[in-house]
Every structure is written in structure tokens, then in C-alpha cells.
Enzyme design. Structure first.
Site, PDB file in Angstrom:
ATOM      1  N   ASN A   1      11.584   3.327   8.167  1.00  0.00           N
ATOM      2  CA  ASN A   1      11.728   4.405   9.133  1.00  0.00           C
ATOM      3  C   ASN A   1      10.941   5.614   8.678  1.00  0.00           C
ATOM      4  OD1 ASN A   1      13.816   5.563   7.198  1.00  0.00           O
ATOM      5  ND2 ASN A   1      14.870   3.729   7.907  1.00  0.00           N
TER       6      ASN A   1
ATOM      7  N   HIS B   1      10.559   5.753   4.638  1.00  0.00           N
ATOM      8  CA  HIS B   1      11.225   4.738   3.810  1.00  0.00           C
ATOM      9  C   HIS B   1      10.715   3.380   4.259  1.00  0.00           C
ATOM     10  CE1 HIS B   1      14.170   2.417   1.736  1.00  0.00           C
ATOM     11  NE2 HIS B   1      14.834   2.055   2.816  1.00  0.00           N
TER      12      HIS B   1
ATOM     13  N   HIS C   1      10.344  -1.020   2.798  1.00  0.00           N
ATOM     14  CA  HIS C   1      10.622  -2.016   1.762  1.00  0.00           C
ATOM     15  C   HIS C   1       9.307  -2.730   1.436  1.00  0.00           C
ATOM     16  CE1 HIS C   1      15.259  -2.425   2.540  1.00  0.00           C
ATOM     17  NE2 HIS C   1      14.858  -1.168   2.487  1.00  0.00           N
TER      18      HIS C   1
ATOM     19  N   ASP D   1      -4.503  10.799  -8.031  1.00  0.00           N
ATOM     20  CA  ASP D   1      -4.983  11.572  -6.880  1.00  0.00           C
ATOM     21  C   ASP D   1      -3.822  12.028  -5.989  1.00  0.00           C
ATOM     22  OD1 ASP D   1      -7.707  11.561  -7.384  1.00  0.00           O
ATOM     23  OD2 ASP D   1      -8.066   9.700  -6.297  1.00  0.00           O
TER      24      ASP D   1
ATOM     25  N   HIS E   1      16.700  -0.993  -4.623  1.00  0.00           N
ATOM     26  CA  HIS E   1      16.534  -0.855  -3.179  1.00  0.00           C
ATOM     27  C   HIS E   1      15.042  -0.808  -2.839  1.00  0.00           C
ATOM     28  CE1 HIS E   1      17.913   1.528   0.669  1.00  0.00           C
ATOM     29  NE2 HIS E   1      17.019   0.599   0.937  1.00  0.00           N
TER      30      HIS E   1
ATOM     31  N   TYR F   1     -11.578  19.053  -3.666  1.00  0.00           N
ATOM     32  CA  TYR F   1     -12.014  17.751  -3.175  1.00  0.00           C
ATOM     33  C   TYR F   1     -12.052  17.748  -1.639  1.00  0.00           C
ATOM     34  CZ  TYR F   1     -11.913  12.696  -2.425  1.00  0.00           C
ATOM     35  OH  TYR F   1     -12.180  11.416  -2.030  1.00  0.00           O
TER      36      TYR F   1
END
Ligand SMILES: [Zn+2]
Length: 234
Positions: A29, A95, A97, A120, A169, A227
Site C-alpha cells: 500500500n 509498504h 512485501h 545514493d 514482516h 547531483y
């Protein structure tokens, strides 16, 4: 509809996670915050990305009360809220996985800063949270996940290391905007993959020296950044 520009940006960030192969099914999400309004736009819970629409996103206040939207917000909303409340520079949270970053989280190992690609974006290793005690898992689990992240960052600048691995997790990351955060989630996954391969190739591999790490981080971030192109006034 409220906050249309932010809603569009959060929608696009959620799709970017799919395009980059960072989410499978509904695992993941993205959210964005309007600090001015004290409102958060987040993906709805359990809706697959192929049917997600901008108007399906949910707007809540900082206590998690739905202000606009028909659907329930992502169940990870309380984690996002804990981070927005604690980290004032954060404008977006992602978030996922994603496989390699999640492998480090499951191994409960921080991702060492082994190369300039990492430096970086992150001025040091990506930390791992402490395991959560049973009482924090049983009640208000998602909020307590956020609090575990905030505890891990005590004495650290969350904008210098804008990501974390929640032990057992998966990763969370953040940035000043949600579009930047979606990009960062892709970088984090690639950095995790490269670190894993590096450790396999050489189990004695050492982190970058502090001067080289800081050179790469600071030339892209902060007052002395040089940069890329000079930012146009917006
Ligand atoms: Zn998760």
C-alpha cells in the site's frame, strides 16, 4: 472529491508498485499526506490493483477516521499514521512485501551499505525493528508496528535513512512525496537484491567507507547537493 491532486498522486504511486513488480495480489500500500489539511489518502483494504480507481482511495484524518470514501482503508493505516505523526518531514509512505527486502526482514538482518547505489539514497544500513512483544501483537498490532519503527529510529534522522525492515514482516519506506516514495521502494528492493548477492559472493564483504558513503548521499541530498539538474521553482 477532496484533495484531487494528492489522490491522483497516491493512485499513481500504488500502480507504480505493481509496474515495478514490488507487490503481489494485494500485499502492499501507498499513502500520501496533506500536512496543510491534516488528511491522509490511502489505498483501500483488500482491493486488487487492477480494479483500483482514484475515487476508490480513502481519505482519513490523522486519527484514522474516514473523511471521504466508500471503502475501508488499508489495514496498515495505523502504521502509516504512527509514522506521519512521528516523522514530520514525511509526505508519503509505501509498504510492500518485495522479495529481497522482505528476505532481509525475515532474516532479521539489517541491509548493510555495501555500495554507492545504496548510499545514493540511504546514509547507512537499513535497520531492522526489535521483535514485538505478545501484548503489542494482540492489541493494536498495526499501530504498535508503527511505534516499533519509531522506537528504532530514536536518535536517528528518518530522512537520512528513509526505510526500515519490520522484523519477520517486510519493509516500509518514506519520502517527502508519495511519488518519490514509490520510486524509493523500487530502489530499496534493488539495493536489497544487490546486497544479498554481494554477501553470497563474499561473506567477508565490508560496508562502504564513511567518506564514500557520505559523498554519495550528500551530493544528492541536503544543502550541498549538486547531483542532477537544479530544481526549477514550482
Ligand atoms: Zn505487510
Amino acid at each position: 472529491m477532496m484533495l484531487e491532486a494528492l489522490r491522483a498522486e497516491v493512485f499513481e504511486a500504488n500502480l507504480e508498485l505493481v509496474r515495478r513488480g514490488l507487490v503481489l495480489y494485494t500485499f502492499g500500500n501507498a499513502s500520501g499526506i496533506s500536512r496543510e489539511h491534516g488528511l491522509v489518502v490511502i489505498k483501500p483494504s483488500g482491493v486488487t490493483y487492477d480494479v483500483l480507481k482514484p475515487e476508490g482511495l480513502v481519505i482519513t484524518d490523522l486519527k484514522g477516521q474516514v473523511v471521504e470514501g466508500e471503502l475501508r482503508p488499508s489495514s496498515d493505516l495505523p502504521t502509516h499514521l504512527a509514522l506521519y505523526q512521528a516523522f514530520s518531514g514525511v509526505g508519503g509512505i509505501v509498504h510492500t512485501h518485495s522479495s529481497n527486502a522482505t528476505a532481509w526482514a525475515q532474516a532479521c538482518r539489517e541491509i548493510p551499505c555495501l555500495g554507492t547505489t545504496h548510499a545514493d539514497y540511504f546514509r547507512g544500513p537499513i535497520p531492522v525493528t526489535e521483535p514485538m512483544p505478545p501484548e503489542e501483537i494482540e492489541k493494536d498490532y498495526e499501530w504498535n508496528t508503527g511505534r516499533a519503527i519509531v522506537r528504532r529510529f530514536a536518535g536517528m534522522d528518518p530522512m537520512s535513512i528513509p526505510a526500515v525492515l519490520v522484523a519477520g514482516h517486510a519493509p516500509f519506506c518514506w519520502a517527502p512525496t508519495v511519488s518519490e516514495t514509490a520510486h524509493l521502494a523500487g530502489i530499496l528492493e534493488e539495493v536489497a537484491r544487490m546486497a544479498l548477492v554481494s554477501v553470497v559472493l563474499n561473506s567477508e564483504v565490508q560496508p562502504l567507507s564513511d567518506p564514500l558513503r557520505d559523498k554519495h548521499f550528500l551530493r544528492k541530498h541536503g544543502a550541498g547537493a549538486y547531483y542532477g539538474q537544479t530544481r526549477k521553482p514550482s
